[in-house]
Design a protein around this motif. Structure first.
Motif, short mmCIF file in Angstrom:
data_model
loop_
_atom_site.label_atom_id
_atom_site.label_comp_id
_atom_site.label_asym_id
_atom_site.label_seq_id
_atom_site.Cartn_x
_atom_site.Cartn_y
_atom_site.Cartn_z
N ARG A 275 -8.61 2.45 4.11
CA ARG A 275 -7.76 1.70 2.95
C ARG A 275 -6.54 1.12 3.44
NH1 ARG A 275 -5.37 5.42 0.02
NH2 ARG A 275 -5.74 7.26 0.99
N LEU A 276 -6.07 0.26 2.88
CA LEU A 276 -4.85 -0.59 3.31
C LEU A 276 -3.88 -0.30 2.08
CD1 LEU A 276 -6.46 -3.58 4.75
CD2 LEU A 276 -5.37 -1.96 6.16
N ASN A 277 -2.66 0.36 2.11
CA ASN A 277 -1.49 0.25 1.21
C ASN A 277 -0.44 0.88 1.73
OD1 ASN A 277 -1.18 -0.10 -1.61
ND2 ASN A 277 -2.05 2.00 -2.14
N TRP A 278 0.39 0.80 0.89
CA TRP A 278 1.97 1.48 0.96
C TRP A 278 1.74 2.74 0.56
CZ3 TRP A 278 1.52 -3.47 -1.12
CH2 TRP A 278 2.19 -4.52 -0.38
N VAL A 279 2.62 3.85 1.11
CA VAL A 279 2.41 5.09 0.63
C VAL A 279 3.54 5.64 0.09
CG1 VAL A 279 2.04 7.44 1.89
CG2 VAL A 279 0.62 5.59 2.59
N LYS A 280 3.44 6.51 -0.76
CA LYS A 280 4.72 7.00 -1.59
C LYS A 280 5.36 7.89 -0.60
CE LYS A 280 6.04 9.48 -5.87
NZ LYS A 280 5.35 10.23 -7.13
N PHE B 99 6.15 -3.05 -7.75
CA PHE B 99 4.90 -2.60 -7.62
C PHE B 99 4.72 -1.23 -7.17
CE2 PHE B 99 1.54 -1.41 -4.50
CZ PHE B 99 0.41 -1.93 -5.06
N CYS B 100 5.59 -0.68 -6.17
CA CYS B 100 5.55 0.58 -5.81
C CYS B 100 6.25 1.65 -7.04
CB CYS B 100 6.86 0.80 -4.59
SG CYS B 100 5.90 -0.15 -3.05
N SER B 101 7.10 1.31 -7.69
CA SER B 101 7.49 1.92 -8.93
C SER B 101 6.52 1.86 -10.28
CB SER B 101 8.82 1.19 -9.53
OG SER B 101 9.13 1.95 -10.64
#
Length: 525
Positions: free
Chosen positions: A126-131, A197-199
Motif C-alpha cells: 500500500r501507499l499512504n500517509w500514516v497517522k 485529507f489527513c484530518s
C-alpha cells in the motif's frame, strides 16, 4: 465496502467534480494541481504490467493511469492525486496483480495485470500517509509475506518512508516514485488540502504535514531536516524525521566555541543525565551526537546560526557540533489553552505536568523554562503530557540568576544578583495552570501587586482544587509555595473522590469541597 467508506472515497471534500477548499486559501485550479506523485515503471516487467492494465479498460484502475515523460520518453505511470482517491482511502492506494475473487476491482487500485511469477502478491503493498508519523509510506501488507524493496532494503510486514530519490521493487517490477515539486504558493495550497485529507480521511486531528521531499533536503545522519522550530544563542532546534520510519523528533544543534564552551558543555551534561531518566511525563533525549567541526566550510555553512553579529575570526573557531535528539509531538499546551476542552480534561493535563515536574525534582533537577510550548501532548484520551526542552535545566539547589527561561513565566526571585531554586518551577506551573483554567495567554511578567492580586482573585472565583493549587504556587515568597508533589497529590485525591461520586458513593456536588478540605488539612496540619 460500507456506506461511510464509499462516501470518503467519492467525496471527502464535498464533491468529486468541484472540490471545496477553505475560503482563505485559493482552490487548486486544475486536476493536475491535486497530483502529488507519480509511480513510474523503470523496467520492462513493470511497464508491461501497466500497459496490460490500461488495455483492460477497467474504469476503476484506468483512473489511476496517466502518461508522463521519463528519461526523455513518454510512458504510462500510476498517478496519485488527492482528487482521485483509492477505493478505501483510509488504507491507501493498494498495489498488486489483483485477485479475480475480489470483484471487479480485484482488490487493488494500482493493478499490475499479468505480472509474471509468484513474487508479486494479489495485494502486495500500500501507499499512504500514516497517522502519527511523518511522510508518504510504502507499506508491505500482504499476508503471504512477499517482500518489498526500497533502495535496496528488503522488508515484509513493515513500512518505509519514500524519500525523494528512490527505487521500489515489488517482485520483479521496478518503479520510482516521483514527487511533484511545486512553487512555494502552490505548495502552501497543497499542504492545506493534505491536512484536510489527513484530518477527514485518516482521522488524524494533528497530522505531521511536511513539505514535499526535495533533492536538496538536509540531513543529520539518518534524520531528514524539515524546518527550524526555534533559534537560540548557541544553535537551532529543528524538526527532523527519521528517513526510514518517519518518526518525528526535535534535533537541537549546539555549536561549541571557546566563547560558549561552558554553557554548551553544561547543556550537553544535563541532556546526558536526563536521557537516563524514564518517566511517562518526561520527554527525555534519546540520542546525543557529537562531531568535531573546525573546517572553514563548516563555519561558512553554519555561521549565521549563532547570531547576526557572530564573527568566527573574533569569537574563535567552532570546535564541536552537538545534536541532541528528543521526542517531538505535534501538539503542545498551547493547543489546549485555545481549545474548547472542558475544565475537567484540562485539570487532568495539569496533573500530568505536575507529576513530571515532581519526578524531575526528585532527581535533583530544576527545569527553569516551564511554559506551554515546552509541554507536549502525547494523547488527548487518556490525557498524557510530556515536559520537554531541558536546555535551561540545572542540578544546583541555589542558582545565581543567569537569564534562563521565558519572561511571562519567570518568578519574582529570578532577577539580576539574586539566587533561586526549584520553586521557580512551581511559579511557572501556576502561570500555565492559570492559562489552562481561563484560556487567557500571559504576555508580560507577573509582578507582586495589582496584577498578581488580579490573578489570585480570578483563581479564587474559579473555586476548584486546581485553582487553589495554582494560587498556592503563585506566592511571591518561594518558601511559601506548595510543591509540585503536594499539588499533584491534592489533584490525585480530587480525582479519587470524583471517581467515587460517579460510583454513587458520594454526591458530585460534595466531591470538590471534600477534596479541597482534605487537601488543606494535609497541607497545614
Amino acid at each position: 465496502m460500507t456506506m461511510a467508506d464509499e462516501t470518503l472515497s467519492q467525496d471527502w471534500r464535498g464533491s468529486t467534480t468541484e472540490p471545496n477548499t477553505p475560503e482563505s486559501v485559493p482552490d487548486l485550479k486544475t486536476p493536475s494541481d491535486w497530483v502529488f506523485a507519480r509511480l513510474i515503471p523503470t523496467n520492462r516487467p513493470a511497464q508491461a504490467a501497466i500497459e496490460k492494465t490500461f488495455a483492460l479498460n477497467s474504469s476503476h484502475h484506468s483512473q489511476f493511469i496517466a502518461e508522463t515523460e521519463f528519461r526523455d520518453k513518454r510512458a504510462l505511470c500510476f498517478e496519485l492525486s488527492l482528487r482521485v482517491l483509492p477505493e478505501y482511502p483510509q488504507i491507501g492506494w493498494r498495489i498488486g496483480k489483483g485477485r479475480a475473487d475480489l470483484g471487479n476491482n480485484r482488490g487493488v487500485d494500482l493493478l499490475l495485470h499479468g505480472a509474471g511469477g509468484d513474487d508479486v502478491a494479489g495485494q502486495h503493498a500500500r501507499l499512504n500517509w500514516v497517522k502519527g508519523a511523518a511522510g508518504f509510506f510504502l507499506i508491505a501488507s500482504n499476508r503471504r509475506g512477499k517482500r518489498c524493496t526500497m533502495n535496496g532494503d528488503d522488508f515484509t510486514h513493515d513500512r518505509r518512508v519514500i524519500p525523494f530519490k528512490n527505487t521500489i521493487m515489488l517482485g520483479e517490477c521496478a518503479f520510482t516514485l516521483q514527487y511533484v515539486v511545486r512553487e512555494p504558493k502552490e505548495e502552501d495550497r497543497f499542504q492545506v488540502e493534505l491536512k484536510e485529507f489527513c484530518s477527514s480521511v485518516l482521522q488524524d486531528k494533528n497530522p505531521y504535514i511536511l513539505p514535499t521531499p526535495r533533492e536538496a533536503d538536509a540531513r543529520f545522519g539518518d534524520w531528514v531536516v524539515q524546518h527550524a522550530i526555534s533559534k537560540g544563542a548557541y544553535g537551532t532546534v529543528y524538526m527532523v524525521t527519521h528517513a526510514a520510519d518517519g518518526r518525528p523528533a526535535a534535533a537541537k544543534q549546539l555549536l561549541k566555541t571557546r566563547w560558549n564552551a561552558r554553557q554548551v558543555e553544561h547543556e550537553v551534561k544535563m541532556a546526558l543525565r536526563i536521557s537516563k531518566l524514564e518517566h511517562p511525563g518526561i520527554a527525555s533525549p534519546f540520542y546525543i551526537r557529537q562531531r568535531p567541526c573546525r573546517s572553514a566550510i563548516e563555519i561558512s555553512r553554519i555561521k549565521d546560526l549563532l547570531s547576526d553579529t557572530w564573527d568566527p575570526k573574533r569569537m574563535g573557531d567552532i570546535t564541536d557540533e552537538y545534536i541532541i535528539f528528543s521526542p517531538l509531538l505535534n501538539a503542545t499546551f498551547h493547543s489546549i489553552i485555545t481549545s474548547t476542552l472542558p475544565e475537567s480534561r484540562r485539570t487532568h493535563f495539569f496533573a500530568r505536568l505536575l507529576e513530571g515536574v515532581a519526578f524531575l525534582h526528585d532527581q535533583g533537577l530544576c527545569h527553569r523554562d516551564i511554559k506551554p510550548g515546552n509541554i507536549l501532548i502525547r494523547s488527548y484520551d487518556p490525557p498524557e503530557a510530556l515536559l520537554s526542552d531541558f536546555g535551561c535545566a540545572s542540578d544546583q539547589n541555589s542558582i545565581l540568576y543567569d537569564r534562563p527561561g521565558t519572561v511571562p513565566y519567570l518568578a519574582p526571585e529570578q532577577r539580576e544578583g539574586l539566587k533561586h531554586g526549584r520553586a521557580v518551577d512551581y511559579w511557572a506551573c501556576a502561570i500555565v495552570g492559570y492559562e489552562l483554567l481561563t484560556g487567557e495567554v500571559t504576555h508580560g511578567r507577573i509582578e507582586p501587586g495589582p496584577v498578581l492580586d488580579y490573578y489570585h482573585k480570578t483563581l479564587d472565583d474559579r473555586g476548584s482544587v486546581m485553582a487553589e493549587c495554582c494560587k498556592d504556587m503563585l506566592n511571591p515568597d518561594p518558601d511559601a509555595r506548595i510543591s509540585a508533589r503536594e499539588a499533584a497529590n491534592a489533584l490525585a485525591l480530587f480525582f479519587a473522590v470524583q471517581e467515587k461520586s460517579q460510583d454513587g458513593q458520594r454526591s458530585g456536588d460534595e466531591s470538590d469541597a471534600m477534596s479541597l478540605l482534605t487537601y488543606k488539612r494535609t497541607r497545614y496540619n
